[in-house]
Design an enzyme around this catalytic site. Structure first.
Site, PDB file in Angstrom:
ATOM      1  N   LYS A  64       0.829  -1.208   0.000  1.00 45.45           N
ATOM      2  CA  LYS A  64       0.000   0.000   0.000  1.00 45.45           C
ATOM      3  C   LYS A  64       0.863   1.259   0.000  1.00 45.45           C
ATOM      4  CE  LYS A  64      -3.921   1.669   2.810  1.00 45.45           C
ATOM      5  NZ  LYS A  64      -4.687   1.342   4.043  1.00 45.45           N
ATOM      6  N   SER A  90      -9.381   1.953   3.767  1.00 45.94           N
ATOM      7  CA  SER A  90      -8.490   2.678   2.879  1.00 45.94           C
ATOM      8  C   SER A  90      -7.637   1.769   1.976  1.00 45.94           C
ATOM      9  CB  SER A  90      -7.563   3.569   3.716  1.00 45.94           C
ATOM     10  OG  SER A  90      -6.741   2.800   4.571  1.00 45.94           O
ATOM     11  N   SER A 134      -9.801  -0.584   7.567  1.00 50.20           N
ATOM     12  CA  SER A 134      -9.159  -0.363   6.271  1.00 50.20           C
ATOM     13  C   SER A 134      -8.649  -1.616   5.583  1.00 50.20           C
ATOM     14  CB  SER A 134      -8.014   0.649   6.421  1.00 50.20           C
ATOM     15  OG  SER A 134      -8.534   1.932   6.648  1.00 50.20           O
TER      16      SER A 134
END
Length: 478
Positions: A88, A163, A187
């Site tokens: 990420k 997220s 997330s």
């Protein structure tokens, strides 16, 4: 253990991480071939979903070639030897930008690896791309002004979650078999739910965390609630990815050298089915279906509510809203876009800004609520509950005025209540429903929550559900 003769006959980009690792170890395939397949799939579909926003071709092929050379030289292979993975954009990967979705950080090249990146690389993994996230990873919807929006591969009008939306969307579309995510308020679990993949939020302390490029220490509430965790297309890959991710790193003082399975439970293991007030019918139906499957697999399923659920959700809001006053809100105001700041305002409206006495009392109350949950787990080791009270929302659902976003925030109460307590949560797909906009279908899933360090017990239950669902991934994005 997977053997060479049992390896899939499907195209290589469809293989999961366990099969890729076995194929590379047995020399049935090379690390370079596995990586090439991932890049070819990225070329074919990423333009439709924008899940991987930074390619790492040069460093990835060098790492894959080193992995192949090491095997040829007779060196021992790690559990992820040669397996392509994504990282990420909000944690450090040496030589790559930790952008966090902010234009101001487009050139923020990391000088060293975060513990998760380091541990996966030490296990032999080959990072080949960085996946998208909202600005500062502070929304449940994946979109930012630097990299743009990530679309849900199943239904482009619905949210991919956030997220770690880029991580989940990439997996669902077959761009790599294993992805990194992190979870402060859902997330990992929400994107897995929205995209129909699996994802686990480990217990606080199971996986080491630290971001060298951040330059400052995270504050206390973020330390208590945020964890790093893997996403995958199968439960067995979650086990593989989590095991490699959880290795020691001295930079995290919260890390705990806990065994994979700290205790075993006598059969039948009791599971609490919890359908909170406000759960929409499709999500409630998915929960009851999963409960039936668990009962048929030998679990004892009872309807029960964990203690202080609504209070824990509000405590997450109160403590984070207060902590955000000291740095995070200022960063959002300075570098964030209007959509990010709208969510920051919505959080401030939903959460009480506590004075020092209230903040200290809130942290103390967290301990009391966690103690109550741990007592609950003594007689009922698992909770089957929603990931979100609603299926994947319209991908622009959080663009309403901040004063109108409280119902959206409350839909994520099952994510927030568990996060503030530092508890583990597993998101498992159950099936699909038609997309409300008439295009595609929307994944449905459930969350399995356990006591501290009970990830193995949760994954066992997840595997029982997965066995009933059967293979549904990867998909060609709409």
């Amino acid at each position: 253990m997977t053997t060479e003769t049992s390896l899939p006959t499907t195209p290589l980009w469809q293989w999961d991480a366990t099969d890729i690792a076995a194929g590379i170890r047995s020399r049935a395939i090379s690390a370079r071939e596995a990586l090439t397949a991932c890049f070819e799939r990225m070329d074919a579909v990423n333009g439709r979903i924008n899940a991987v926003v930074i390619r790492l071709d040069e460093s990835a092929f060098k790492a894959a070639d080193r992995a192949d050379a090491a095997l040829a030289a007779g060196e021992e292979a790690g559990p992820l030897h040669g397996v392509p993975v994504t990282i990420k954009i909000n944690i450090d990967l040496a030589g790559s930008a930790t952008t966090n979705g902010l234009p101001a950080l487009a050139g923020n090249i990391a000088a060293e690896d975060a513990p998760v990146s380091r541990n996966w690389k030490l296990a032999g993994a080959v990072p080949f791309g960085r996946t998208n996230a909202p600005s500062l990873s502070m929304r449940w919807f994946t979109d930012n002004p630097l990299h743009g929006a990530t679309l849900n591969p199943h239904a482009p009008g619905r949210s991919a979650g956030g997220s770690s939306g880029g991580a989940a969307a990439a997996l669902a579309a077959g761009i790599g078999p294993l992805a990194h995510g992190n979870d402060l308020g859902g997330s990992v679990r929400l994107p897995a739910f929205c995209c129909g993949v699996t994802g686990i939020r480990p217990t606080l302390g199971r996986v080491a965390a630290f971001n060298p490029s951040l330059g400052v220490e995270r504050m206390i509430v973020s330390n208590l609630a945020a964890v790093q965790g893997p996403l995958a297309r199968s439960i067995r890959d979650l086990r593989l990815g989590l095991g490699a991710m959880a290795a020691r790193d001295p930079r995290d003082p919260w890390w705990v050298p806990v065994p994979e399975r700290p205790r075993r439970h006598a059969a039948p293991i009791r599971v609490a089915l919890f359908v909170p007030e406000g759960t929409t019918p499709p999500v409630a139906d998915a929960l009851r279906l999963a409960a039936t499957w668990l009962a048929e697999a030998g679990y004892e399923v009872v309807e029960a509510s964990p203690p202080n659920f609504a209070e824990a959700h509000q405590l997450w809001l109160d403590l984070l809203s207060t902590e955000n006053l000291f740095g995070t809100r200022e960063t959002a105001r300075t570098y964030g876009d209007t959509v990010l700041n709208n969510m920051v305002d919505a959080m401030a409206l939903a959460g009480r800004e506590l004075d020092l006495t209230g903040f200290i009392a809130g942290l103390a109350r967290r301990n009391a609520i966690l103690r109550n949950w741990l007592a609950f787990f003594e007689h009922t080791p698992l909770i089957l509950m929603p990931v979100s009270l609603e299926p994947a929302m319209d991908r622009e659902a959080d663009r309403k005025p901040a004063a109108e976003l409280r119902p959206l925030i409350d839909a994520f109460a099952p994510l927030n209540a568990t996060a503030i307590l530092g508890l583990p949560g597993l998101s498992v797909p159950v099936g699909f429903m038609p997309s409300p906009d008439g295009t595609g279908r929307v994944p449905l899933g459930v969350q399995i929550v356990g006591g501290r360090y009970e990830e193995a017990t949760m994954l066992d239950a997840g595997a029982a559900i997965e066995a009933r669902v059967g293979p549904t991934l990867p998909v060609d994005p709409l």
